[in-house]
Design an enzyme around this catalytic site. Sequence first.
Site, PDB file in Angstrom:
ATOM      1  N   LEU A   1       2.463   0.726  -6.931  1.00  0.00           N
ATOM      2  CA  LEU A   1       2.462  -0.177  -8.094  1.00  0.00           C
ATOM      3  C   LEU A   1       2.972   0.522  -9.357  1.00  0.00           C
ATOM      4  CD1 LEU A   1      -0.926  -2.035  -7.542  1.00  0.00           C
ATOM      5  CD2 LEU A   1       1.346  -3.070  -7.488  1.00  0.00           C
TER       6      LEU A   1
ATOM      7  N   LYS B   1     -12.295   0.682 -14.590  1.00  0.00           N
ATOM      8  CA  LYS B   1     -12.701  -0.671 -14.169  1.00  0.00           C
ATOM      9  C   LYS B   1     -13.086  -1.514 -15.390  1.00  0.00           C
ATOM     10  CE  LYS B   1     -12.268  -0.166  -9.694  1.00  0.00           C
ATOM     11  NZ  LYS B   1     -11.218  -0.874  -8.944  1.00  0.00           N
TER      12      LYS B   1
ATOM     13  N   TYR C   1     -13.639   6.952 -13.822  1.00  0.00           N
ATOM     14  CA  TYR C   1     -13.336   5.919 -12.803  1.00  0.00           C
ATOM     15  C   TYR C   1     -13.931   4.589 -13.265  1.00  0.00           C
ATOM     16  CZ  TYR C   1     -14.471   2.837  -8.984  1.00  0.00           C
ATOM     17  OH  TYR C   1     -14.654   1.713  -8.223  1.00  0.00           O
TER      18      TYR C   1
ATOM     19  N   SER D   1     -16.441  -3.095 -10.001  1.00  0.00           N
ATOM     20  CA  SER D   1     -17.500  -2.264  -9.425  1.00  0.00           C
ATOM     21  C   SER D   1     -18.786  -2.360 -10.238  1.00  0.00           C
ATOM     22  CB  SER D   1     -17.030  -0.806  -9.417  1.00  0.00           C
ATOM     23  OG  SER D   1     -18.120   0.070  -9.144  1.00  0.00           O
TER      24      SER D   1
ATOM     25  N   GLY E   1     -25.437  11.980 -13.371  1.00  0.00           N
ATOM     26  CA  GLY E   1     -24.825  10.656 -13.515  1.00  0.00           C
ATOM     27  C   GLY E   1     -25.460   9.604 -12.632  1.00  0.00           C
TER      28      GLY E   1
ATOM     29  N   PHE F   1      -6.752  -4.440  -4.768  1.00  0.00           N
ATOM     30  CA  PHE F   1      -7.680  -3.351  -4.394  1.00  0.00           C
ATOM     31  C   PHE F   1      -7.141  -1.989  -4.824  1.00  0.00           C
ATOM     32  CE2 PHE F   1     -10.613  -5.628  -1.765  1.00  0.00           C
ATOM     33  CZ  PHE F   1      -9.902  -6.581  -1.051  1.00  0.00           C
TER      34      PHE F   1
ATOM     35  N   LYS G   1     -10.678   5.931  -6.609  1.00  0.00           N
ATOM     36  CA  LYS G   1     -12.062   5.440  -6.732  1.00  0.00           C
ATOM     37  C   LYS G   1     -13.136   6.523  -6.570  1.00  0.00           C
ATOM     38  CE  LYS G   1     -12.702   4.345  -1.909  1.00  0.00           C
ATOM     39  NZ  LYS G   1     -13.405   3.488  -0.969  1.00  0.00           N
TER      40      LYS G   1
ATOM     41  N   ASP H   1       0.853  -1.193   0.000  1.00  0.00           N
ATOM     42  CA  ASP H   1       0.000   0.000   0.000  1.00  0.00           C
ATOM     43  C   ASP H   1       0.890   1.245   0.000  1.00  0.00           C
ATOM     44  OD1 ASP H   1      -3.276   0.265   1.248  1.00  0.00           O
ATOM     45  OD2 ASP H   1      -2.044   2.008   0.757  1.00  0.00           O
ATOM     46  N   ASN H   2       0.474   2.279  -0.739  1.00  0.00           N
ATOM     47  CA  ASN H   2       1.268   3.520  -0.737  1.00  0.00           C
ATOM     48  C   ASN H   2       0.709   4.541   0.262  1.00  0.00           C
ATOM     49  OD1 ASN H   2      -1.018   4.565  -1.892  1.00  0.00           O
ATOM     50  ND2 ASN H   2      -0.076   5.075  -3.871  1.00  0.00           N
TER      51      ASN H   2
ATOM     52  N   ASN I   1     -22.749  -1.391  -3.144  1.00  0.00           N
ATOM     53  CA  ASN I   1     -22.366  -0.242  -2.303  1.00  0.00           C
ATOM     54  C   ASN I   1     -21.802  -0.712  -0.968  1.00  0.00           C
ATOM     55  OD1 ASN I   1     -24.345   0.751  -4.375  1.00  0.00           O
ATOM     56  ND2 ASN I   1     -23.742   2.685  -3.412  1.00  0.00           N
TER      57      ASN I   1
END
Length: 343
Positions: free
Chosen positions: A62, A155, A151, A127, A296, A83, A87, A34-35, A181
């Site tokens: 990454l 995906k 976004y 998603s 949206g 993951f 997002k 993880d960053n 959700n």
Amino acid sequence: MGGMRVLTTGGAGYIGSHTVLALIEAGHEPVILDNFSNSSPEAIRRVGELAGREIEFIKGDLLDVELVERVFAEGNFDAVIHFAGLKAVGESTAQPLRYYRTNIVSTLNLLDAMDTHGVRTLVFSSSATVYGTSGATRCVEDLPLGTTNPYGATKLHIEQILDDLAASDPTWHIAKLRYFNPVGAHESGRIGEDPRDIPNNLMPYVSQVAVGRREKLSVYGGDYPTADGTGVRDFIHVVDLAAGHVAALEALPRHPGARAWNLGTGEGNSVLEVVRAFERASGKDIPFDIVERRPGDVAELVADPGRARIELNWKAERGLEDVARDGWRWQSNNPFGYAEPGE
Ligand code: WQD
């Protein structure tokens, strides 16, 4: 199923941290990469507290190809749960290149290193936003896919990349998990959702109103063709979602290729139902105004979780009352998330 050593990218995040705990409880050995751009090392410490053991983690990005190669050269992984990524739907519309680069290039770096080192079992965090243009209110996995924001497009593109990769080499086993959700928190109240800025999503916003960090909720639209006029979604408890990842990981040896599974409850709840549930759980009044619809948004989006039920032997066990009770325990015990007060 023996314990698998699983690289978990973005494993310090909201869904990642809950999944790392579930992996340990199922006898697997997660390693977090993880960053910390949208997560905290404190989450990892607390997962370790709950699991009763230290969690192995690497701070890294990454997009750093050399680092990714080194992680796999030394890692001895059996599988990956991916993951890590940006997002926020609204932010992606303002910063499309950042979203494409971060989400897609980092995934390509990951897949290259996996391939080089013969690690070809992958659970990918996708998603329900990929159903955004289907017009469906109840989603099955073979609906036509389309999305309304960058976004969601990342995906969709990554799902296509995974399909093409699996078609080129039958030794890949890939699960594309389409979340509806994600909401709620682990029953301990020690880990949960900790959005960096003003929450985009409904549940963390409601939660911050209840704890006094926000003054009132804006309900985006009261004139939808739904029972009470407000939007309807499939709110899935994050602990059920985490269990879905373990179920997918353990089912993958039986599923060569790339295959999508919806992770949702199959039940829809409206915005106002969520507000009322949170008022009951917290004992607090949640003031709100009904305002214009958010561009949206769709009226209703609910999973058909039948394929996961049959093929992964998984279904959501928790409902909206559980979500509100557990979400409130996390928020009330941690009004500022993982940050120390005053940080
Ligand atoms: C839910 C409902 C809003 C905020 C998004 C992403 C999706 C996934 C989950 C990543 C809608 C209403 C919300 C508020 C409101 N994320 N709302 N006031 O839009 O269903 O899905 O998050 O994978 O990709 O698209 O979630 O929580 O933003 O909205 O009235 O302050 O709550 O209109 O009806 P959404 P959400």
